[in-house]
Design an enzyme around this catalytic site. Structure first.
Site, short mmCIF file in Angstrom:
data_model
loop_
_atom_site.label_atom_id
_atom_site.label_comp_id
_atom_site.label_asym_id
_atom_site.label_seq_id
_atom_site.Cartn_x
_atom_site.Cartn_y
_atom_site.Cartn_z
N LYS A 10 -10.04 4.23 45.11
CA LYS A 10 -9.85 5.67 45.36
C LYS A 10 -9.62 5.96 46.85
CE LYS A 10 -12.58 7.20 41.35
NZ LYS A 10 -13.68 8.13 40.93
N TYR A 50 -7.11 12.57 34.55
CA TYR A 50 -8.47 13.05 34.33
C TYR A 50 -8.51 14.23 33.35
CZ TYR A 50 -10.63 10.01 37.85
OH TYR A 50 -11.12 8.94 38.55
N ASN A 113 -16.57 7.97 45.05
CA ASN A 113 -17.30 6.78 44.60
C ASN A 113 -16.42 5.54 44.51
OD1 ASN A 113 -15.95 7.55 42.32
ND2 ASN A 113 -17.75 7.79 41.03
N HIS A 116 -12.37 3.51 40.18
CA HIS A 116 -12.31 3.92 38.78
C HIS A 116 -12.10 2.66 37.94
CE1 HIS A 116 -11.08 5.79 34.99
NE2 HIS A 116 -10.17 4.82 34.94
N GLU A 127 -4.18 4.27 30.27
CA GLU A 127 -4.20 4.38 31.73
C GLU A 127 -3.23 3.38 32.37
OE1 GLU A 127 -8.81 6.00 31.87
OE2 GLU A 127 -8.37 4.05 32.74
P1 GDP Z 1 -16.79 7.06 35.81
O1 GDP Z 1 -16.17 6.59 34.52
O2 GDP Z 1 -18.00 6.26 36.22
O3 GDP Z 1 -15.76 7.13 36.92
O4 GDP Z 1 -17.32 8.54 35.58
P2 GDP Z 1 -16.80 9.80 34.73
O5 GDP Z 1 -15.69 9.42 33.79
O6 GDP Z 1 -18.00 10.45 34.14
O7 GDP Z 1 -16.23 10.79 35.85
C1 GDP Z 1 -14.97 10.56 36.43
C2 GDP Z 1 -15.07 10.82 37.90
O8 GDP Z 1 -15.32 12.19 38.14
C3 GDP Z 1 -16.22 10.09 38.62
O9 GDP Z 1 -15.90 8.78 39.00
C4 GDP Z 1 -16.45 10.97 39.83
O10 GDP Z 1 -15.54 10.64 40.89
C5 GDP Z 1 -16.12 12.34 39.31
N1 GDP Z 1 -17.35 13.05 38.96
C6 GDP Z 1 -18.14 12.86 37.88
N2 GDP Z 1 -19.20 13.69 37.92
C7 GDP Z 1 -19.06 14.42 39.06
C8 GDP Z 1 -19.84 15.46 39.67
O11 GDP Z 1 -20.87 15.88 39.16
N3 GDP Z 1 -19.35 15.96 40.86
C9 GDP Z 1 -18.20 15.50 41.43
N4 GDP Z 1 -17.78 16.05 42.59
N5 GDP Z 1 -17.45 14.53 40.89
C10 GDP Z 1 -17.87 14.00 39.72
#
Ligand code: GDP
Length: 139
Positions: A10, A50, A113, A116, A127
């Site tokens: 990212k 997303y 973070n 992905h 994807e």
């Molecule tokens: P992943 O599969 O571990 O990447 O997590 P998810 O699919 O739940 O979420 C996708 C991405 O959205 C995450 O990697 C974060 O970058 C972002 N994200 C998820 N939850 C939050 C949140 O509460 N706040 C913010 N700012 N970003 C979030």
């Protein structure tokens, strides 16, 4: 079983020059990088990618973040690649990520973070297809 997963390094990672450091963790875990390119994600790409999160309160911030700087998109291949990559990525929130994981080592916050990784075979397939034609994947 040999399978493929989709990965993104990212913007927070490319901005801090961490492409090689993260790739080293990926390769050390036994995953092969069988496709890779550095791109600037368009807003349309990020919104499609997303789409599952579009009703979430952080969706706007997520799209902004993903389009703020270049990303490196990748296809990773290996035995149980989907689960293995999720394991070495660590928890979504770096505060909860296990020692030695990419997010524990490098992530700045839940929003920034660093990586992905696909969460299931169907999402991996979709994807990968969004960013790579078959001819660009060389296993
Ligand atoms: P992943 O599969 O571990 O990447 O997590 P998810 O699919 O739940 O979420 C996708 C991405 O959205 C995450 O990697 C974060 O970058 C972002 N994200 C998820 N939850 C939050 C949140 O509460 N706040 C913010 N700012 N970003 C979030």
């Amino acid at each position: 079983m040999t399978e493929r997963t989709f990965s993104i390094l990212k913007p927070d990672a490319t901005e801090r020059n961490l492409t090689g450091a993260i790739n080293a963790v990926i390769e050390k875990a036994g995953l092969r990088i069988v496709a890779q390119k550095r791109i600037k994600m368009s807003r349309a790409d990020a919104e499609q990618f997303y789409g599952v999160h579009k009703e979430r309160p952080f969706f706007g911030e997520l799209v902004e973040t993903m389009t703020s700087a270049p990303v490196v998109v990748q296809v990773l291949e290996g035995d149980g690649a989907i689960a293995k990559y999720r394991e070495i990525m660590g928890a979504t929130n770096p505060a909860q990520a296990a020692d030695g994981t990419i997010r524990k080592l490098y992530a700045k916050s839940i929003g920034e973070n660093s990586v992905h990784g696909s969460d299931a075979p169907e999402t991996a397939k979709a994807e990968i297809a969004q960013f790579f034609p078959d001819a660009e994947i060389v296993g």
